[in-house]
Design a protein around this motif. Structure first.
Motif, mmCIF file in Angstrom:
data_model
loop_
_atom_site.group_PDB
_atom_site.id
_atom_site.type_symbol
_atom_site.label_atom_id
_atom_site.label_comp_id
_atom_site.label_asym_id
_atom_site.label_seq_id
_atom_site.Cartn_x
_atom_site.Cartn_y
_atom_site.Cartn_z
ATOM 1 N N TRP A 128 76.807 76.411 178.657
ATOM 2 C CA TRP A 128 78.132 76.027 179.134
ATOM 3 C C TRP A 128 78.850 77.172 179.840
ATOM 4 C CZ3 TRP A 128 77.503 71.179 178.773
ATOM 5 C CH2 TRP A 128 76.911 70.596 177.646
ATOM 6 N N VAL A 129 79.731 76.808 180.767
ATOM 7 C CA VAL A 129 80.528 77.808 181.483
ATOM 8 C C VAL A 129 81.957 77.308 181.620
ATOM 9 C CG1 VAL A 129 78.540 78.661 182.796
ATOM 10 C CG2 VAL A 129 79.971 76.842 183.765
ATOM 11 N N GLU A 130 82.855 78.260 181.839
ATOM 12 C CA GLU A 130 84.245 77.894 182.148
ATOM 13 C C GLU A 130 84.248 77.086 183.449
ATOM 14 O OE1 GLU A 130 86.850 78.280 180.363
ATOM 15 O OE2 GLU A 130 86.023 79.618 178.821
ATOM 16 N N PRO A 131 84.938 75.959 183.467
ATOM 17 C CA PRO A 131 84.912 75.079 184.649
ATOM 18 C C PRO A 131 85.808 75.598 185.772
ATOM 19 C CG PRO A 131 86.317 74.134 182.965
ATOM 20 C CD PRO A 131 85.719 75.380 182.358
ATOM 21 N N ARG A 132 85.341 76.616 186.447
ATOM 22 C CA ARG A 132 86.129 77.234 187.512
ATOM 23 C C ARG A 132 85.559 76.922 188.907
ATOM 24 N NH1 ARG A 132 89.185 77.627 183.923
ATOM 25 N NH2 ARG A 132 89.940 79.514 182.865
ATOM 26 N N LEU A 133 84.238 76.911 189.020
ATOM 27 C CA LEU A 133 83.615 76.776 190.333
ATOM 28 C C LEU A 133 83.529 75.318 190.769
ATOM 29 C CD1 LEU A 133 80.664 79.316 189.999
ATOM 30 C CD2 LEU A 133 82.939 79.691 190.979
ATOM 31 N N VAL A 134 83.889 75.090 192.033
ATOM 32 C CA VAL A 134 83.826 73.753 192.624
ATOM 33 C C VAL A 134 82.718 73.738 193.677
ATOM 34 C CG1 VAL A 134 85.067 71.978 193.928
ATOM 35 C CG2 VAL A 134 86.282 73.367 192.213
ATOM 36 N N ALA A 135 81.919 72.692 193.658
ATOM 37 C CA ALA A 135 80.816 72.560 194.612
ATOM 38 C C ALA A 135 80.940 71.255 195.377
ATOM 39 C CB ALA A 135 79.472 72.618 193.880
ATOM 40 N N GLU A 136 80.306 71.217 196.518
ATOM 41 C CA GLU A 136 80.234 69.996 197.331
ATOM 42 C C GLU A 136 78.819 69.436 197.239
ATOM 43 O OE1 GLU A 136 80.163 69.648 201.967
ATOM 44 O OE2 GLU A 136 82.266 69.725 201.305
ATOM 45 N N VAL A 137 78.722 68.158 196.922
ATOM 46 C CA VAL A 137 77.422 67.494 196.825
ATOM 47 C C VAL A 137 77.463 66.203 197.627
ATOM 48 C CG1 VAL A 137 76.895 68.463 194.558
ATOM 49 C CG2 VAL A 137 78.054 66.241 194.706
#
Length: 322
Positions: free
Chosen positions: A287-296
């Motif tokens: 698990w990671v802190e939900p900081r990064l946003v990606a485009e899919v």
């Protein structure tokens, strides 16, 4: 079984023809093409021996007859006629759209008790779209349009199988119809084309409806081999009123360089518990802190709210969450 032995002795073994991913013929150039729904199911070759039995073979050559007993009636309906048919096995939702997650529950299962239970819980449907052999005559060199006419003449419609309609010479209508009904896309087939077993041919073109979404990275699964220690796939979610909701796994489209870069970012964001508001049962999840946003890009959503065929495009640093 005697029926299966007869199939091997009499009917030719035929590998399924494959479609290429390419632009569809444009308006005005589509008169020489036919158009079918892209079903997003399990490709299956159907062998009707002429003795009221049927044998089902997957696209990779495995015998899957025991996995889908509800399709045995095709042999009964076909009677004494011999045929090799092409089709796709799907599980349909309550709106008549393929449900990939439910189909995965059925694939590869051979235990009789489990098969019987799944037949009730997630019954399959076989979509037939081609005929390659009929009553002692090969149709491999017969044009697609004539093969479709021969298939229609067999009138193969039953409780768990059918021959879906196709359209001729109108790509815009076919595309709009599949989009309106929530299907994955369409397959264009040249009307004069023959059937080319085992070949990925430009005479068949597949095109998917593609959507672009921004998702939040909430975890990852370690890769194998050269990717050991790095992310092999990503666990992503979307914001909802009750928090971050799990939306699925992204494992396609990531380059080695991007995986290395993500490994550094995600290592710095590590946490001990899940950031998702709903329960996520994924073995090996980190698990990671939900900081990064990606485009899919995706071909839609499943009935359970998961991304379908998610493919990585890029990080979106301009949308990083705080």
């Amino acid at each position: 079984m005697a029926g299966q032995d007869q199939v091997h002795a009499v009917l030719p073994e035929i590998e399924p023809m494959l479609a290429t991913s390419a632009p569809l013929p444009g308006e005005g150039y589509d008169l020489d093409w036919g158009f079918e729904i892209q079903w997003d199911g399990a490709r299956t070759v159907v062998y009707c021996a002429g003795d009221r039995t049927v044998r089902l073979v997957s696209g990779d050559g495995a015998d899957v007859t025991r996995t889908y007993p509800e399709l045995a009636g095709i042999g009964e309906q076909h009677g004494q006629r011999q045929a090799v048919l092409d089709g796709e096995i799907v599980v349909l939702d309550d709106r008549g759209r393929p449900d990939v997650e439910q189909l995965r529950r059925r694939m590869g299962v051979v235990n009789p008790r489990k098969v019987a239970r799944l037949t009730m819980d997630a019954p399959v449907h076989l979509m037939l779209f081609d005929v390659m052999y009929l009553d002692g005559r090969s149709l491999l060199s017969t044009p697609y349009r004539e093969r479709r006419m021969s298939l229609a003449g067999l009138d193969l419609t039953g409780p768990r199988w059918s021959t879906p309609e196709w359209t001729e010479g109108d790509v815009q209508h076919a595309w709009a119809t599949s989009l309106r009904n929530g299907y994955e896309g369409i397959v264009a087939k040249r009307l004069a084309s023959d059937y080319q077993p085992g070949r990925r041919s430009p005479d068949w073109i597949k095109a998917k409806h593609i959507e672009t979404h921004s998702v939040v990275i909430g975890g990852w699964i370690e890769g194998r081999g050269e990717l050991r220690g790095l992310p092999g796939s990503l666990l992503v979610g979307v914001d909802a009123p009750d928090g971050l909701r799990f939306a699925g796994i992204v494992e396609h489209g990531l380059s080695a360089a991007e995986l290395g870069e993500l490994g550094e970012y995600l290592g710095a964001l590590s946490r001990s518990d899940t950031p998702f508001a709903d329960f996520v049962d994924v073995p090996g999840a980190q698990w990671v802190e939900p900081r990064l946003v990606a485009e899919v890009t995706v071909s839609g959503w499943t009935t359970t709210g998961r991304l379908r065929n998610a493919t990585w495009q890029r990080l979106r640093p301009d949308l990083t969450r705080r």
